[in-house]
Scaffold this active site. Structure first.
Site, PDB file in Angstrom:
ATOM      1  N   HIS A  91     -45.021  16.842   4.492  1.00 29.07           N
ATOM      2  CA  HIS A  91     -45.502  16.969   5.870  1.00 29.07           C
ATOM      3  C   HIS A  91     -46.179  15.750   6.361  1.00 29.07           C
ATOM      4  O   HIS A  91     -46.031  14.683   5.384  1.00 29.07           O
ATOM      5  CB  HIS A  91     -46.477  17.966   5.836  1.00 29.07           C
ATOM      6  CG  HIS A  91     -46.119  19.519   5.739  1.00 29.07           C
ATOM      7  ND1 HIS A  91     -46.794  20.626   5.739  1.00 29.07           N
ATOM      8  CD2 HIS A  91     -44.943  19.878   5.686  1.00 29.07           C
ATOM      9  CE1 HIS A  91     -46.192  21.825   5.492  1.00 29.07           C
ATOM     10  NE2 HIS A  91     -44.976  21.387   5.484  1.00 29.07           N
ATOM     11  N   GLU A  93     -48.895  14.618   7.003  1.00 27.32           N
ATOM     12  CA  GLU A  93     -50.052  13.974   6.349  1.00 27.32           C
ATOM     13  C   GLU A  93     -49.860  13.292   5.084  1.00 27.32           C
ATOM     14  O   GLU A  93     -50.354  12.210   4.672  1.00 27.32           O
ATOM     15  CB  GLU A  93     -51.246  15.025   5.938  1.00 27.32           C
ATOM     16  CG  GLU A  93     -51.754  15.961   7.311  1.00 27.32           C
ATOM     17  CD  GLU A  93     -50.878  16.890   7.690  1.00 27.32           C
ATOM     18  OE1 GLU A  93     -51.809  18.185   7.711  1.00 27.32           O
ATOM     19  OE2 GLU A  93     -49.564  16.993   7.307  1.00 27.32           O
ATOM     20  N   CYS A 120     -52.539  22.089   6.245  1.00 24.41           N
ATOM     21  CA  CYS A 120     -51.995  23.216   5.680  1.00 24.41           C
ATOM     22  C   CYS A 120     -52.926  23.278   4.413  1.00 24.41           C
ATOM     23  O   CYS A 120     -53.368  22.288   3.827  1.00 24.41           O
ATOM     24  CB  CYS A 120     -50.664  23.367   5.490  1.00 24.41           C
ATOM     25  SG  CYS A 120     -50.069  22.096   4.252  1.00 24.41           S
ATOM     26  N   CYS A 180     -51.478  19.987   2.022  1.00 23.50           N
ATOM     27  CA  CYS A 180     -51.926  18.719   2.567  1.00 23.50           C
ATOM     28  C   CYS A 180     -53.449  18.689   2.316  1.00 23.50           C
ATOM     29  O   CYS A 180     -53.914  17.604   2.196  1.00 23.50           O
ATOM     30  CB  CYS A 180     -51.494  18.393   3.854  1.00 23.50           C
ATOM     31  SG  CYS A 180     -49.787  18.414   4.225  1.00 23.50           S
ATOM     32  N   TRP A 223     -23.372  22.721  45.941  1.00 31.15           N
ATOM     33  CA  TRP A 223     -24.601  22.535  44.907  1.00 31.15           C
ATOM     34  C   TRP A 223     -25.575  22.802  45.783  1.00 31.15           C
ATOM     35  O   TRP A 223     -26.076  22.394  47.104  1.00 31.15           O
ATOM     36  CB  TRP A 223     -24.641  21.445  44.440  1.00 31.15           C
ATOM     37  CG  TRP A 223     -23.350  20.927  43.350  1.00 31.15           C
ATOM     38  CD1 TRP A 223     -22.553  20.251  43.829  1.00 31.15           C
ATOM     39  CD2 TRP A 223     -23.433  21.683  42.122  1.00 31.15           C
ATOM     40  NE1 TRP A 223     -21.468  20.226  42.635  1.00 31.15           N
ATOM     41  CE2 TRP A 223     -21.990  20.911  41.669  1.00 31.15           C
ATOM     42  CE3 TRP A 223     -24.026  22.258  41.274  1.00 31.15           C
ATOM     43  CZ2 TRP A 223     -21.684  21.087  40.345  1.00 31.15           C
ATOM     44  CZ3 TRP A 223     -23.721  22.571  40.005  1.00 31.15           C
ATOM     45  CH2 TRP A 223     -22.515  21.863  39.509  1.00 31.15           C
ATOM     46  N   LEU A 266     -22.095  24.275  30.087  1.00 28.92           N
ATOM     47  CA  LEU A 266     -23.353  24.320  29.331  1.00 28.92           C
ATOM     48  C   LEU A 266     -23.644  23.514  28.248  1.00 28.92           C
ATOM     49  O   LEU A 266     -24.291  23.696  27.382  1.00 28.92           O
ATOM     50  CB  LEU A 266     -23.504  25.756  28.913  1.00 28.92           C
ATOM     51  CG  LEU A 266     -23.206  27.027  29.980  1.00 28.92           C
ATOM     52  CD1 LEU A 266     -23.611  28.378  29.238  1.00 28.92           C
ATOM     53  CD2 LEU A 266     -24.505  26.798  30.907  1.00 28.92           C
ATOM     54  N   ARG A 286     -24.840  16.676  29.367  1.00 31.35           N
ATOM     55  CA  ARG A 286     -23.865  15.580  29.776  1.00 31.35           C
ATOM     56  C   ARG A 286     -24.592  14.298  30.178  1.00 31.35           C
ATOM     57  O   ARG A 286     -24.442  13.689  31.001  1.00 31.35           O
ATOM     58  CB  ARG A 286     -22.794  15.835  30.695  1.00 31.35           C
ATOM     59  CG  ARG A 286     -21.759  16.980  30.279  1.00 31.35           C
ATOM     60  CD  ARG A 286     -21.078  17.441  31.140  1.00 31.35           C
ATOM     61  NE  ARG A 286     -21.458  17.936  32.637  1.00 31.35           N
ATOM     62  CZ  ARG A 286     -21.749  19.214  32.701  1.00 31.35           C
ATOM     63  NH1 ARG A 286     -21.702  20.161  31.585  1.00 31.35           N
ATOM     64  NH2 ARG A 286     -22.372  19.720  33.580  1.00 31.35           N
TER      65      ARG A 286
END
Length: 348
Positions: A53, A55, A78, A87, A171, A205, A208
């Site tokens: 993590h 930290e 955590c 951590c 469009w 989809l 680009r």
């Protein structure tokens, strides 16, 4: 208004955290830095799922003793064992004097504040908390609801039409708006669309743009209407998930699942490792997700055009009172000449 030192360092943690984007899923993006006697002496961020993590990386990167220092992190440290040790324990071991963080962790296993305070460490949480929560909105939705974070993108005229009555839609918006959509596709892990959108527009989809990341493509085609030679099924290395209730055989690079209802679908996709989804579709899929109260956020591009007639971006809503309609909040407005974009969350 000028930022105080705590806010300034937390802002720096946000920037560090973003370096781990796309590599830490399903974990949150987290950055950390350590300050001693007014000097930044170490930095770190969560680089990859399963690795240390933020930290711990900041502490391990330090070249001097940390006793009496302040550690900054954008998420509550955590206190439990997961793929890595707690951590909070390492912070205590290194005799760090003060911990400052932005977001409280929604994971019920995490209570780093309690453990740190019990050891006499000064703790300040909630610094720039709104920004911190926005940074990890996907993680917080995942950990509390066990389903993906859902955003919806639509492009409409001023009178909320997405197409003419004969479904002509290219469009509605201008070049700068469409470029921003490419960027949005890189922000979400997956994109979902419906069969009518694919059949009318045959979209790729993909993102680009330079450095863009193509989202996982999820195609809702329950009746098996889309031919497999359409662009969305191109075998370009991108993961493709088809939602199809027919018995037709799919190409080997396409994963096929069935559909019963949207809530069950989202649970299934979450269990398949899908943590955030952008809806880019027509009124049918838009309306279905909104009716089920599954949309967290909307990116609404609006062009300076009026059609009068045409196809609305949603339908099927007919509230009897104004207050029964969908309520937006956290409204932001951006200009993408000649269009504008409204970005907002929804209250359900």
């Amino acid at each position: 208004m000028a930022l105080n030192n705590d806010e300034k360092y937390i802002k720096m943690c946000f920037s560090l955290a973003k370096k781990g984007k796309n590599n830490v899923l399903p974990n949150p993006m987290v950055g950390s830095l350590i300050v001693k006697e007014g000097r930044i002496i170490s930095k770190g961020y969560h680089k990859k799922y399963g690795e240390f993590h933020a930290e711990r990386n900041a502490i391990l990167n330090a070249k001097e003793d940390l006793e009496g220092a302040t550690i900054y992190v954008n998420l509550e440290p955590c206190s439990h064992f997961g793929k890595t040790p707690p951590c909070a324990d390492l912070i205590i071991e290194k005799k760090i004097k003060r911990v400052v963080f932005s977001s409280f962790d929604k994971n019920p296993k995490v209570d780093g504040v309690k453990k740190l305070k019990e050891k006499g460490i000064e703790v300040l949480g909630g610094v720039l908390e709104k920004e911190g929560n926005e940074l990890n909105k996907v993680f917080f939705k995942n950990i509390t609801k066990k389903i993906p974070y859902i955003a919806l993108k639509t492009a409409t005229t001023l009178d909320s039409k997405i197409a003419t009555e004969n479904y002509n839609s290219k469009w509605i918006t201008g070049d700068s708006s469409r470029l921003e959509v490419m960027k949005l596709r890189s922000l979400y892990q997956a994109i979902i669309t419906g069969s009518n959108t694919v059949l009318y527009d045959n979209p790729k989809l993909t993102s680009r743009i330079k450095g863009g990341i193509n989202p996982i493509r999820i195609i809702m085609d329950r009746k098996g209407k889309i031919p497999f030679d359409y662009n969305v099924f191109e075998n370009d290395g991108t993961r493709i998930i088809l939602i199809d209730n027919t018995k037709r055989k799919c190409p080997s690079h396409v994963e096929k699942i069935g559909f019963s209802n949207i809530n069950e679908l989202l649970k299934t996709l979450f269990n398949m490792g899908i943590y955030s989804i952008l809806i880019e579709s027509g009124r049918g899929l838009n309306s279905a997700f909104l009716k089920e109260k599954c949309v967290d956020e909307i990116y609404h591009f609006i062009a300076p055009k009026i059609l009068g007639g045409g196809i609305n971006f949603i339908d099927g809503f007919n509230p009897k009172k104004i207050d029964d309609g969908l309520i937006a909040y956290n409204l932001k407005i951006k200009k993408f000449e000649p269009d504008i974009m409204l970005n907002y969350k929804l209250k359900f």
